[in-house]
Design an enzyme around this catalytic site. Structure first.
Site, PDB file in Angstrom:
ATOM      1  N   ASP A 114       0.820  -1.202   0.000  1.00  0.00           N
ATOM      2  CA  ASP A 114       0.000   0.000   0.000  1.00  0.00           C
ATOM      3  C   ASP A 114       0.868   1.271   0.000  1.00  0.00           C
ATOM      4  O   ASP A 114       1.751   1.432   0.843  1.00  0.00           O
ATOM      5  CB  ASP A 114      -0.900  -0.016   1.239  1.00  0.00           C
ATOM      6  CG  ASP A 114      -1.838   1.165   1.262  1.00  0.00           C
ATOM      7  OD1 ASP A 114      -2.814   1.152   0.487  1.00  0.00           O
ATOM      8  OD2 ASP A 114      -1.590   2.115   2.042  1.00  0.00           O
ATOM      9  N   HIS A 121       5.225   5.190   6.628  1.00  0.00           N
ATOM     10  CA  HIS A 121       6.336   4.437   7.235  1.00  0.00           C
ATOM     11  C   HIS A 121       7.670   5.160   7.009  1.00  0.00           C
ATOM     12  O   HIS A 121       8.446   5.362   7.959  1.00  0.00           O
ATOM     13  CB  HIS A 121       6.385   3.023   6.632  1.00  0.00           C
ATOM     14  CG  HIS A 121       7.561   2.204   7.079  1.00  0.00           C
ATOM     15  ND1 HIS A 121       7.470   1.259   8.082  1.00  0.00           N
ATOM     16  CD2 HIS A 121       8.862   2.193   6.663  1.00  0.00           C
ATOM     17  CE1 HIS A 121       8.673   0.700   8.259  1.00  0.00           C
ATOM     18  NE2 HIS A 121       9.528   1.249   7.400  1.00  0.00           N
ATOM     19  N   GLU A 122       7.922   5.561   5.766  1.00  0.00           N
ATOM     20  CA  GLU A 122       9.199   6.218   5.464  1.00  0.00           C
ATOM     21  C   GLU A 122       9.276   7.581   6.156  1.00  0.00           C
ATOM     22  O   GLU A 122      10.345   7.973   6.646  1.00  0.00           O
ATOM     23  CB  GLU A 122       9.400   6.352   3.945  1.00  0.00           C
ATOM     24  CG  GLU A 122       9.395   5.023   3.170  1.00  0.00           C
ATOM     25  CD  GLU A 122      10.405   3.998   3.667  1.00  0.00           C
ATOM     26  OE1 GLU A 122      11.403   4.375   4.296  1.00  0.00           O
ATOM     27  OE2 GLU A 122      10.187   2.789   3.442  1.00  0.00           O
ATOM     28  N   HIS A 125      10.509   7.178   9.599  1.00  0.00           N
ATOM     29  CA  HIS A 125      11.970   7.158   9.745  1.00  0.00           C
ATOM     30  C   HIS A 125      12.512   8.578   9.860  1.00  0.00           C
ATOM     31  O   HIS A 125      13.388   8.856  10.685  1.00  0.00           O
ATOM     32  CB  HIS A 125      12.622   6.460   8.543  1.00  0.00           C
ATOM     33  CG  HIS A 125      12.473   4.971   8.550  1.00  0.00           C
ATOM     34  ND1 HIS A 125      12.745   4.199   9.649  1.00  0.00           N
ATOM     35  CD2 HIS A 125      12.094   4.105   7.571  1.00  0.00           C
ATOM     36  CE1 HIS A 125      12.539   2.918   9.357  1.00  0.00           C
ATOM     37  NE2 HIS A 125      12.133   2.839   8.099  1.00  0.00           N
ATOM     38  N   ASP A 131      12.965   0.763  12.252  1.00  0.00           N
ATOM     39  CA  ASP A 131      12.104  -0.366  11.891  1.00  0.00           C
ATOM     40  C   ASP A 131      11.865  -1.235  13.122  1.00  0.00           C
ATOM     41  O   ASP A 131      12.755  -1.384  13.968  1.00  0.00           O
ATOM     42  CB  ASP A 131      12.787  -1.220  10.813  1.00  0.00           C
ATOM     43  CG  ASP A 131      12.710  -0.558   9.442  1.00  0.00           C
ATOM     44  OD1 ASP A 131      11.610  -0.124   9.056  1.00  0.00           O
ATOM     45  OD2 ASP A 131      13.755  -0.477   8.768  1.00  0.00           O
TER      46      ASP A 131
HETATM   47 ZN   LIG Z   1      11.563   1.055   7.358  1.00  0.00          ZN
END
Ligand SMILES: [Zn+2]
Length: 185
Positions: A114, A121-122, A125, A131
């Site tokens: 997705d 998610h990125e 970071h 992670d």
């Molecule tokens: Zn990651």
């Protein structure tokens, strides 16, 4: 107590009460400024077909945390976060907390992952999260380990709290020292 002394005492009490009230009002008025969010800008000029997904991923963070907010950069301005698209696996590189580059890799998208979850998610970071793999779909930073069918783009309570800590109410006060880091996922 004479009438005059009684009046003087009453006036003193009123002045003390009034001062205290003004002091409280001043303190209340000052608190919104103390909790102002750190604003980070992101540039989607190089994000190709992922522009909408990136905006959606940024909105997820804006709705999830108070101490930092992500805003699209104005045309021509240098952004804190560069968003690029390429044919590799999605990844991020941070140059400092809140600064770096995100690659919206087509390899994962072509496998069915997705795009909004990838973007959130990125961006996680960039906001200082590592992670957490393997992990469940309820965790944003479990990334691809949650499986291709996981479309959850929302950070869990621990992830939200960690980002709030990274961007404390006082402004740029990262909870830990931050250096160049590359996340290959
Ligand atoms: Zn990651």
């Amino acid at each position: 107590m004479t009438l005059r002394n009684a009046a003087r005492a009453l006036i003193t009490m009123l002045v003390v009460a009034l001062s205290w009230t003004i002091g409280q009002a001043t303190a209340s008025a000052a608190s919104p400024a103390a909790t102002a969010a750190v604003v980070l800008t992101y540039d989607t000029e190089g994000a190709a077909e992922f522009v909408d997904a990136v905006h959606s991923g940024a909105k997820v963070w804006n709705d999830s945390v108070a101490n930092v907010q992500l805003e699209p950069t104005a045309a021509g301005d240098e952004a804190d976060i560069e968003i690029l698209a390429d044919d590799g696996w999605p990844r991020a590189q941070t140059t400092s907390l809140g600064n770096g580059t995100v690659w919206m890799g087509r390899q994962a998208v072509n496998e069915g992952y997705d795009t909004i979850r990838i973007a959130a998610h990125e961006l996680g970071h960039i906001l200082g999260l590592p992670d957490v793999k393997p992990g469940p779909c309820s965790s944003l930073m479990s990334g691809s380990s949650a499986g291709v069918d996981c479309t959850n783009p929302t950070p869990d309570a621990a992830e939200r709290a960690a980002v709030e800590d990274n961007f404390t109410a006082a402004g740029n006060s990262p909870a830990y020292a931050y250096e160049l880091r590359t996340y290959q996922d």
